[in-house]
Design a protein around this motif. Structure first.
Motif, PDB file in Angstrom:
ATOM      1  N   SER A 146      14.390   5.859  -5.802  1.00 55.00           N
ATOM      2  CA  SER A 146      13.823   7.199  -5.667  1.00 55.00           C
ATOM      3  C   SER A 146      12.403   7.195  -6.219  1.00 55.00           C
ATOM      4  N   PHE A 147      11.562   7.937  -5.533  1.00 58.04           N
ATOM      5  CA  PHE A 147      10.134   7.895  -5.830  1.00 58.04           C
ATOM      6  C   PHE A 147       9.563   9.297  -5.888  1.00 58.04           C
ATOM      7  N   ARG A 148       8.535   9.455  -6.699  1.00 58.33           N
ATOM      8  CA  ARG A 148       7.722  10.655  -6.630  1.00 58.33           C
ATOM      9  C   ARG A 148       6.789  10.507  -5.447  1.00 58.33           C
ATOM     10  N   TYR A 149       6.665  11.557  -4.673  1.00 63.84           N
ATOM     11  CA  TYR A 149       5.751  11.517  -3.539  1.00 63.84           C
ATOM     12  C   TYR A 149       4.348  11.110  -3.989  1.00 63.84           C
ATOM     13  N   SER A 150       3.754  10.227  -3.235  1.00 65.20           N
ATOM     14  CA  SER A 150       2.395   9.773  -3.517  1.00 65.20           C
ATOM     15  C   SER A 150       1.563  10.011  -2.249  1.00 65.20           C
ATOM     16  N   ALA A 151       0.513  10.794  -2.371  1.00 70.56           N
ATOM     17  CA  ALA A 151      -0.315  11.105  -1.191  1.00 70.56           C
ATOM     18  C   ALA A 151      -1.089   9.851  -0.790  1.00 70.56           C
ATOM     19  N   HIS A 191       0.826  -1.209   0.000  1.00 69.85           N
ATOM     20  CA  HIS A 191       0.000   0.000   0.000  1.00 69.85           C
ATOM     21  C   HIS A 191       0.863   1.263   0.000  1.00 69.85           C
ATOM     22  N   ILE A 192       2.164   1.102  -0.223  1.00 69.62           N
ATOM     23  CA  ILE A 192       3.094   2.201   0.061  1.00 69.62           C
ATOM     24  C   ILE A 192       2.871   3.418  -0.825  1.00 69.62           C
ATOM     25  N   ARG A 193       2.612   3.178  -2.123  1.00 68.69           N
ATOM     26  CA  ARG A 193       2.301   4.265  -3.051  1.00 68.69           C
ATOM     27  C   ARG A 193       1.013   3.923  -3.785  1.00 68.69           C
ATOM     28  N   GLU A 194       0.381   4.949  -4.352  1.00 67.05           N
ATOM     29  CA  GLU A 194      -0.911   4.726  -4.996  1.00 67.05           C
ATOM     30  C   GLU A 194      -0.809   3.661  -6.084  1.00 67.05           C
ATOM     31  N   ALA A 252       5.527  11.493   7.955  1.00 69.06           N
ATOM     32  CA  ALA A 252       4.240  12.110   7.585  1.00 69.06           C
ATOM     33  C   ALA A 252       3.635  11.554   6.291  1.00 69.06           C
ATOM     34  N   PHE A 253       4.457  10.901   5.479  1.00 69.63           N
ATOM     35  CA  PHE A 253       3.980  10.413   4.174  1.00 69.63           C
ATOM     36  C   PHE A 253       3.609   8.938   4.177  1.00 69.63           C
ATOM     37  N   CYS A 254       3.877   8.219   5.271  1.00 70.94           N
ATOM     38  CA  CYS A 254       4.004   6.763   5.196  1.00 70.94           C
ATOM     39  C   CYS A 254       2.831   5.998   5.821  1.00 70.94           C
ATOM     40  N   VAL A 255       2.395   4.956   5.128  1.00 72.44           N
ATOM     41  CA  VAL A 255       1.266   4.149   5.607  1.00 72.44           C
ATOM     42  C   VAL A 255       1.690   3.008   6.534  1.00 72.44           C
ATOM     43  N   LEU A 274      20.253   2.681   3.820  1.00 70.34           N
ATOM     44  CA  LEU A 274      19.924   3.644   4.868  1.00 70.34           C
ATOM     45  C   LEU A 274      19.179   4.841   4.259  1.00 70.34           C
ATOM     46  N   PRO A 275      17.845   4.738   4.204  1.00 66.95           N
ATOM     47  CA  PRO A 275      17.056   5.797   3.560  1.00 66.95           C
ATOM     48  C   PRO A 275      17.190   7.135   4.280  1.00 66.95           C
ATOM     49  N   VAL A 276      17.184   8.221   3.486  1.00 67.32           N
ATOM     50  CA  VAL A 276      17.212   9.563   4.077  1.00 67.32           C
ATOM     51  C   VAL A 276      16.013  10.387   3.598  1.00 67.32           C
ATOM     52  N   GLN A 277      15.472  10.053   2.443  1.00 64.67           N
ATOM     53  CA  GLN A 277      14.269  10.669   1.860  1.00 64.67           C
ATOM     54  C   GLN A 277      14.500  12.057   1.270  1.00 64.67           C
ATOM     55  N   SER A 278      15.218  12.923   1.994  1.00 63.66           N
ATOM     56  CA  SER A 278      15.442  14.283   1.493  1.00 63.66           C
ATOM     57  C   SER A 278      16.732  14.826   2.097  1.00 63.66           C
ATOM     58  N   ASN A 310       8.616  14.643   9.356  1.00 66.25           N
ATOM     59  CA  ASN A 310       8.708  14.048  10.693  1.00 66.25           C
ATOM     60  C   ASN A 310       9.801  12.974  10.768  1.00 66.25           C
ATOM     61  N   ARG A 311      10.910  13.229  10.069  1.00 63.55           N
ATOM     62  CA  ARG A 311      12.001  12.249  10.102  1.00 63.55           C
ATOM     63  C   ARG A 311      12.836  12.391  11.387  1.00 63.55           C
ATOM     64  N   LYS A 312      12.726  13.521  12.059  1.00 66.20           N
ATOM     65  CA  LYS A 312      13.386  13.732  13.350  1.00 66.20           C
ATOM     66  C   LYS A 312      14.924  13.648  13.296  1.00 66.20           C
ATOM     67  N   GLY A 335      20.083   3.991  -0.681  1.00 63.26           N
ATOM     68  CA  GLY A 335      19.141   4.884   0.010  1.00 63.26           C
ATOM     69  C   GLY A 335      17.790   4.923  -0.665  1.00 63.26           C
ATOM     70  N   ASP A 336      16.841   5.550   0.019  1.00 61.05           N
ATOM     71  CA  ASP A 336      15.527   5.836  -0.562  1.00 61.05           C
ATOM     72  C   ASP A 336      15.334   7.353  -0.553  1.00 61.05           C
ATOM     73  N   PHE A 337      14.724   7.857  -1.612  1.00 62.65           N
ATOM     74  CA  PHE A 337      14.459   9.292  -1.720  1.00 62.65           C
ATOM     75  C   PHE A 337      13.042   9.530  -2.204  1.00 62.65           C
ATOM     76  N   ILE A 338      12.450  10.588  -1.679  1.00 63.96           N
ATOM     77  CA  ILE A 338      11.138  11.022  -2.166  1.00 63.96           C
ATOM     78  C   ILE A 338      11.298  12.429  -2.723  1.00 63.96           C
TER      79      ILE A 338
HETATM   80  N1  SAH Z   1      10.980   1.512   6.809  1.00 63.53           N
HETATM   81  C1  SAH Z   1      11.664   2.010   5.727  1.00 63.53           C
HETATM   82  C2  SAH Z   1      10.870   2.350   4.492  1.00 63.53           C
HETATM   83  C3  SAH Z   1       9.686   1.598   4.124  1.00 63.53           C
HETATM   84  S1  SAH Z   1       8.872   2.185   2.714  1.00 63.53           S
HETATM   85  C4  SAH Z   1      12.325   3.279   6.152  1.00 63.53           C
HETATM   86  O1  SAH Z   1      11.985   3.880   7.113  1.00 63.53           O
HETATM   87  O2  SAH Z   1      13.180   3.721   5.437  1.00 63.53           O
HETATM   88  C5  SAH Z   1      10.116   2.215   1.476  1.00 63.53           C
HETATM   89  C6  SAH Z   1      10.303   3.550   0.847  1.00 63.53           C
HETATM   90  O3  SAH Z   1       9.150   3.940   0.142  1.00 63.53           O
HETATM   91  C7  SAH Z   1      10.553   4.689   1.797  1.00 63.53           C
HETATM   92  O4  SAH Z   1      11.859   4.746   2.256  1.00 63.53           O
HETATM   93  C8  SAH Z   1      10.176   5.889   0.972  1.00 63.53           C
HETATM   94  O5  SAH Z   1      11.272   6.359   0.246  1.00 63.53           O
HETATM   95  C9  SAH Z   1       9.139   5.335   0.020  1.00 63.53           C
HETATM   96  N2  SAH Z   1       7.812   5.831   0.366  1.00 63.53           N
HETATM   97  C10 SAH Z   1       7.103   5.578   1.483  1.00 63.53           C
HETATM   98  N3  SAH Z   1       5.925   6.246   1.452  1.00 63.53           N
HETATM   99  C11 SAH Z   1       5.895   6.925   0.292  1.00 63.53           C
HETATM  100  C12 SAH Z   1       4.961   7.821  -0.315  1.00 63.53           C
HETATM  101  N4  SAH Z   1       3.820   8.153   0.293  1.00 63.53           N
HETATM  102  N5  SAH Z   1       5.264   8.341  -1.535  1.00 63.53           N
HETATM  103  C13 SAH Z   1       6.423   8.026  -2.154  1.00 63.53           C
HETATM  104  N6  SAH Z   1       7.340   7.210  -1.625  1.00 63.53           N
HETATM  105  C14 SAH Z   1       7.088   6.660  -0.413  1.00 63.53           C
END
Ligand code: SAH
Ligand code: SF4
Ligand code: F3S
Length: 440
Positions: free
Chosen positions: A337-342, A51-54, A164-167, A266-270, A280-282, A306-309
């Motif tokens: 790397s991903f486009r942000y998905s609400a 369910h992570i992205r649409e 804040a973005f994550c399910v 080691l994801p950083v996202q931004s 809210n990555r703190k 890494g992971d990036f949004i």
């Molecule tokens: N627990 C892991 C990540 C799980 S989700 C962590 O904290 O890093 C895997 C990746 O999906 C995330 O690192 C993020 O980059 C991406 N992701 C999560 N929610 C997303 C969203 N709403 N839109 C786009 N990318 C998202």
């Protein structure tokens, strides 16, 4: 003699779903179901969903549309939806696609056999509870004898971080660590079946704090050191970590534990502090870079992923450039790397996102940079030695494929007898997504 019933499982999403799918197949195996790769042969099809992205969630509905056609031809077929879409949408799934007979959330898999019985009897079968008990304690610990040489082992589930973005905190529930004794016995059983590499899994794997075998609590590093003592286990990995849970003992293990592989996701996202705060990555970008420096001091050849949004609500061009700067500073061997998905129900979903074309452009620029870094990391392997765990036959005759210490795919001309073993190789050629090497 009656034919055994057949189960087909299709897995989406992260490695935890891969692990769960195997456990569900074993639970159904204990009920007499055998697994099949062919959906058209199956009596029960389970989709283990993400369910992570649409896009990930929508894929499930298009697959269900296809399965509905199959079911029309084969009325005895039962269709189940498991995983994070099941948890997030529950009964809505059955409303949207009436061909679905069964919905089971990720914390209720030990109740799957019972749910299947109910579905077979034509009753409604839905369970998205998040019970306190550990589902794995109630699932059979069988594991097929022909295990692959590299296996996953879920040690921790759920997440309390609420980015804040994550399910995930909603679909997987609160953070829970499995008891160490149970994990060690599962690891020993895996090694007994020929497994040489174990990847410890958790949504926040480095937040692991499980009951120790004789009282007390173990950290992830404690668990890694206990696994290190299992004879026959040659490689240990773990994923996914959060920067804020990297303790000193885990950093030190990268310097001193020979079985711990020099690859870290080691994801950083931004790279923008403003956006990290809104997410809210703190932690700050500087704190992340400082952590990377400490890890590299412990293990200089560490390959980072890494992971990036991009396009998080409120992200400006300047914020995005901070991300590019961070990527340049860190240097990744691999990245997602991903486009942000609400996502419905998450705090960020309330805020307006950046325009589509802006997000698309940023993603393209970021991926160009990450792609160049990955190619450079692949090129840098040429002439170097690494070990490879051979997992399967390659595409060419006489070839085996496996993973390097740094998790790169490696093709080597090697005898079949080396399958399932670790060997030293020298890299001769680098491609974007794989390496060629020769035995040394
Ligand atoms: N627990 C892991 C990540 C799980 S989700 C962590 O904290 O890093 C895997 C990746 O999906 C995330 O690192 C993020 O980059 C991406 N992701 C999560 N929610 C997303 C969203 N709403 N839109 C786009 N990318 C998202
Ligand atoms: Fe999602 Fe953040 Fe938890 Fe990772 S740490 S699973 S991104 S909420
Ligand atoms: Fe997807 Fe659930 Fe994993 S949302 S990424 S399958 S935890």
């Amino acid at each position: 003699m009656t034919q055994p019933k057949k189960l087909h499982v299709k897995t989406y999403g992260c490695q935890m779903n891969v692990y769960d799918s195997e456990r569900m197949a074993e639970a159904m195996g204990a009920q007499g179901y055998v697994q099949t790769d062919r959906p058209e042969e199956a009596d029960l099809i389970l989709l283990n969903t993400c369910h992570i992205r649409e896009k990930a969630a929508e894929k499930v509905y298009s697959e269900l549309g296809r399965l509905k056609v199959l079911k029309a031809e084969k009325p005895g077929l039962r269709i189940g939806v498991a995983g994070c879409v099941a948890q997030a949408e529950g009964a809505e799934i059955m409303a949207r696609q009436p061909a679905v007979d069964l919905v089971v959330g990720p914390q209720a898999y030990h109740r799957l056999p019972d749910l299947v019985r109910r579905a077979e009897a034509g009753e409604a079968a839905l369970d998205t509870d998040m019970p306190d008990e550990d589902k794995f304690e109630h699932l059979p610990q069988l594991r097929t004898p022909a295990a692959k040489p590299a296996a996953f082992l879920t040690v921790q589930e759920g997440c309390d971080k609420f980015c804040a973005f994550c399910v995930v905190p909603y679909t997987r529930g609160a953070e829970v660590s499995r008891p160490a004794a149970r994990l060690l016995s599962e690891a020993r059983a895996l090694v007994g079946r020929g497994v040489r590499e174990i990847t410890l899994l958790g949504q926040n794997v480095n937040a692991y704090h499980g009951d120790a075998p004789d009282g007390g609590t173990w950290s992830l590093a404690d668990l890694i050191w206990a696994l290190d003592r299992i004879e026959g286990l040659e490689r240990i990995r773990f994923t996914t970590s959060h920067p804020n849970d990297f303790s000193d003992d885990l950093i030190a293990a990268h310097a001193t534990c020979a079985k711990l592989m020099p690859y870290l996701h080691l994801p950083v996202q931004s790279g923008s502090d403003r956006i990290l705060k809104a997410m809210n990555r703190k932690h700050t970008a500087a704190a992340y870079v400082a952590l990377i420096d400490r890890l590299r001091a412990a293990r200089p050849d560490l390959l980072l992923s890494g992971d990036f949004i991009v396009g998080f609500p409120g992200e400006t061009e300047a914020d995005f450039e901070d991300t590019l700067r961070l990527v340049e500073r860190v240097g990744y061997g691999q990245a997602y790397s991903f486009r942000y998905s609400a996502r419905p129900g998450t705090p960020a979903a309330e805020k307006p996102g950046v325009p589509d074309e802006v997000a698309a452009d940023r993603l393209q620029r970021l991926q160009a940079l990450l792609g160049a870094q990955q190619r450079a990391a692949q090129e840098a392997m040429v002439g170097r030695e690494t070990s490879v765990l051979f997992e399967k036959a390659g595409r060419l005759p006489g070839q085996l494929v496996g993973k390097s210490d740094y998790l790169q795919a490696v093709h080597v001309t090697a005898p079949d007898s080396l399958k399932g073993t670790v060997a030293r190789v020298r890299v001769t050629e680098a491609k974007a997504n794989s390496l060629a090497a020769e035995l040394v």
